[in-house]
Write an enzyme that holds these catalytic residues in place. Structure first.
Site, short mmCIF file in Angstrom:
data_model
loop_
_atom_site.label_atom_id
_atom_site.label_comp_id
_atom_site.label_asym_id
_atom_site.label_seq_id
_atom_site.Cartn_x
_atom_site.Cartn_y
_atom_site.Cartn_z
N VAL A 1 -4.88 -14.65 -66.09
CA VAL A 1 -6.24 -14.88 -66.57
C VAL A 1 -6.36 -14.59 -68.06
O VAL A 1 -6.87 -15.40 -68.84
CB VAL A 1 -7.24 -14.03 -65.75
CG1 VAL A 1 -8.62 -14.02 -66.38
CG2 VAL A 1 -7.32 -14.57 -64.33
N PHE B 1 -8.78 -27.86 -49.39
CA PHE B 1 -8.54 -26.61 -48.63
C PHE B 1 -8.68 -26.82 -47.12
O PHE B 1 -8.97 -25.89 -46.39
CB PHE B 1 -9.47 -25.48 -49.10
CG PHE B 1 -8.98 -24.83 -50.37
CD1 PHE B 1 -8.96 -25.53 -51.56
CD2 PHE B 1 -8.51 -23.53 -50.37
CE1 PHE B 1 -8.50 -24.95 -52.72
CE2 PHE B 1 -8.03 -22.94 -51.53
CZ PHE B 1 -8.03 -23.65 -52.71
N CYS C 1 -5.22 -13.71 -55.05
CA CYS C 1 -6.69 -13.77 -55.05
C CYS C 1 -7.33 -13.84 -53.66
O CYS C 1 -8.12 -12.97 -53.31
CB CYS C 1 -7.15 -14.94 -55.90
SG CYS C 1 -6.86 -14.66 -57.65
N1 LIG Z 1 -4.38 -15.02 -60.99
C1 LIG Z 1 -5.39 -15.83 -60.69
O1 LIG Z 1 -5.20 -16.96 -60.24
C2 LIG Z 1 -6.80 -15.37 -60.89
C3 LIG Z 1 -7.84 -16.32 -60.90
C4 LIG Z 1 -9.15 -15.89 -61.08
C5 LIG Z 1 -9.43 -14.55 -61.22
N2 LIG Z 1 -8.39 -13.64 -61.20
C6 LIG Z 1 -8.75 -12.23 -61.39
O2 LIG Z 1 -8.49 -11.89 -62.75
C7 LIG Z 1 -7.96 -10.56 -62.84
C8 LIG Z 1 -6.59 -10.58 -63.49
O3 LIG Z 1 -5.72 -11.33 -62.68
P1 LIG Z 1 -4.25 -11.72 -63.18
O4 LIG Z 1 -3.64 -12.53 -62.11
O5 LIG Z 1 -4.30 -12.24 -64.57
O6 LIG Z 1 -3.57 -10.26 -63.19
P2 LIG Z 1 -2.17 -9.85 -63.77
O7 LIG Z 1 -1.76 -8.67 -63.00
O8 LIG Z 1 -1.29 -11.06 -63.86
O9 LIG Z 1 -2.50 -9.43 -65.26
C9 LIG Z 1 -3.19 -8.28 -65.63
C10 LIG Z 1 -2.58 -7.79 -66.96
O10 LIG Z 1 -3.38 -6.75 -67.50
C11 LIG Z 1 -2.51 -5.81 -68.11
N3 LIG Z 1 -3.25 -4.56 -68.27
C12 LIG Z 1 -3.66 -3.69 -67.30
N4 LIG Z 1 -4.37 -2.68 -67.87
C13 LIG Z 1 -4.42 -2.93 -69.19
C14 LIG Z 1 -5.03 -2.27 -70.29
N5 LIG Z 1 -5.73 -1.12 -70.15
N6 LIG Z 1 -4.88 -2.80 -71.52
C15 LIG Z 1 -4.19 -3.95 -71.69
N7 LIG Z 1 -3.58 -4.61 -70.69
C16 LIG Z 1 -3.72 -4.11 -69.46
C17 LIG Z 1 -1.35 -5.75 -67.16
O11 LIG Z 1 -0.20 -5.20 -67.76
C18 LIG Z 1 -1.17 -7.22 -66.80
O12 LIG Z 1 -0.30 -7.89 -67.70
C19 LIG Z 1 -7.98 -10.02 -61.41
O13 LIG Z 1 -9.20 -9.36 -61.19
C20 LIG Z 1 -7.91 -11.27 -60.57
O14 LIG Z 1 -8.47 -11.09 -59.29
C21 LIG Z 1 -7.11 -14.02 -61.05
#
Ligand SMILES: NC(=O)c1ccc[n+]([C@@H]2O[C@H](COP(=O)([O-])OP(=O)(O)OC[C@H]3O[C@@H](n4cnc5c(N)ncnc54)[C@H](O)[C@@H]3O)[C@@H](O)[C@H]2O)c1
Length: 466
Positions: A24, A261, A272
């Protein structure tokens, strides 16, 4: 690959700190830079940060590399782990950190709390935190309380909700082609700081924070319910000798329902849907509601894996000491993400039952000691008693089944994603079990109840005549 060029017209150019460079955050960072904003992306994972600072992309996501290279050059995009540097002269931060499930399905919001507190502590003037991570309703308000305690004297903190809806594997496309941008903010004066990040022509839903947070949870819960419904129909098709492909296509062609879906398969996975469904249930429970529909979707989803295991047991006798090949460990095609992947879940369940598991995936590697990864589907199948296709990668539609059969020891193929065309493999000495495709059986029992319901006789008479 993508046409990014026509999107830069109507944004209010802002300097933004994006916190977290996962699917994201990294997508938001490169796409916001493309929209004309100046972006500093903060990432605490050292390995990930070093990769990004070298100009490389740590995840598979089409379009990101091109934008990253372009805006590292344009000077609009930089990566750091130093929040003091990132927040210098910056008053808007997008929080994109992980919100993984806790052991009871309750969302673990510690990354969010820490990130919010650290950003606010680094801010030298009033700061707007925009939560892009998926969070339960009430989180923005809670974060505002928590973060305010870390602010310097005179610094005001406002938190807004702007949930993300991208799909892995097409995140950049989704960013530039949103079905909707949802913004929840309770301070009208600051609305335009959030909405102005995006082109004015994009569809916008502006609302209060709790509603915005719940849009994301409710949308993913609905998608989970839809998948589980498709799997429930598929089970019924197997029992009745109907074909779920025809049934669900017919259902989905109804404009009120829609076909997305509605494909049966091995159950939903990924980072997710399982997490947000569990979060929806936990949130409901926290306010005294039981969320029966969401729970049912969870139950049906768990049965999908159990169903695959029992198909394997039924066709192999037992899986103990049997060799099973799995094709596909990514949770869906187009991504290397294996979080809560059905393919990995199946591999681990089989290993626990004493099977030897070898797997192939074009992109993903779960790094699991239970699943030996090999570079080629035919190598995975070599000597296997059974083959299970778990991810609908396009290349698995093009497999040479004669060759697969020759290298396999057995002839059982479980096609959990219905990519094998039964007609095309009719000449191969295979037993192919798809999902929701009626199995050869005596269908007489299926006929009796409708007959009974048609005849103008007492049900007990029909029963007696059988
Ligand atoms: N992956 C998806 O398809 C998707 C889609 C929509 C929403 N989301 C939501 O978005 C959020 C993130 O998902 P994601 O898949 O990108 O997660 P992810 O785990 O791939 O990425 C999160 C990143 O944040 C970093 N991080 C954590 N704490 C930090 C801090 N204090 N400072 C800087 N960096 C920090 C981590 O090292 C990691 O690289 C979640 O809540 C998820 O539910 C994800």
């Amino acid at each position: 690959m993508y046409d990014f060029e026509d999107t830069t017209s109507t944004v209010r150019v802002t300097t933004v700190c994006v916190v977290g460079a996962g699917y994201v955050g990294l997508t938001a960072a490169v796409c916001l830079a493309q929209l004309g904003h100046r972006v500093v992306c903060v990432e605490t994972n050292r390995e990930r940060l070093a990769t990004l600072q070298r100009g490389e992309v740590p995840i598979h996501e089409p379009g990101i590399e091109e934008l990253l290279t372009r805006h590292a050059r344009s000077g609009r995009l930089a990566f750091t782990d130093d929040l003091d540097v990132a927040m210098t002269g910056v008053s808007v931060a997008l929080l994109c950190v992980g919100t993984p499930p806790g052991p009871d399905g309750e969302p673990d919001l510690r990354q969010l709390g820490r990130a919010g507190a650290d950003v606010v502590a680094a801010a030298r003037s009033d700061v707007l935190l925009i939560v892009k991570s998926t969070v339960p309703p009430g989180s923005c308000e809670a974060l505002e309380l928590l973060a305010a305690g870390h602010a310097r004297d005179g610094v005001r903190v406002v938190v807004a909700s702007n949930p993300e809806f991208l799909r892995e594997g097409q995140a950049v496309w989704d960013f530039f082609n949103p079905d909707r941008v949802v913004v929840g903010i309770d301070e009208p004066a600051m609305q335009s700081l959030v909405t102005g990040l995006y082109p004015a022509q994009w569809p916008l839903l502006l609302c209060d924070r709790r509603s915005a947070e719940l849009v994301k949870y409710a949308a993913n819960t609905f998608l989970a319910v839809k998948i589980s419904f498709a799997n429930e129909v598929a089970q019924l098709c197997e029992a009745l000798g109907a074909d779920a492909h025809h049934v669900l296509t017919g259902v989905g062609l109804d404009a009120r329902i829609g076909g997305a879906f509605l494909s049966p398969g091995p159950g939903f996975g990924g980072s997710c849907l399982p997490k947000d469904l569990a979060g929806f249930i936990a949130v409901s429970q926290s306010v005294g509601q039981s969320a029966p529909l969401a729970r049912a979707a969870q139950t049906v989803n768990a049965q999908a894996l159990a169903g695959l295991l029992s198909k394997l047991d039924a066709s192999l006798g037992s899986v103990r000491a049997k060799r099973v090949a799995i094709l596909g460990v990514a949770f869906k095609p187009g991504t290397g993400d294996v979080r809560f992947s059905p393919g990995v879940g199946l591999g681990e369940a089989l290993a626990r039952r004493g099977a030897l598991v070898r797997a192939h995936d074009p992109l993903a590697d779960p790094g699991s000691p239970d699943v030996e990864m090999v570079a080629d589907p035919y190598e995975a199948a070599a000597g296997a008693d059974a083959l299970v296709i778990m991810t609908a990668w396009p290349e698995y539609r093009e497999l040479d089944h004669q060759r697969l059969r020759e290298v396999m020891a057995g002839h059982v193929v479980i096609d959990a994603v219905n990519v094998v065309s039964i007609g095309e493999v009719a000449h191969v000495d295979y037993d192919v079990y798809g999902v929701g495709r009626g199995l050869a059986m005596d269908f007489a029992p299926v006929l009796w109840p409708p007959l009974e319901w048609m005849l103008d006789v007492e049900p007990s008479d029909v029963a007696a005549s059988r």
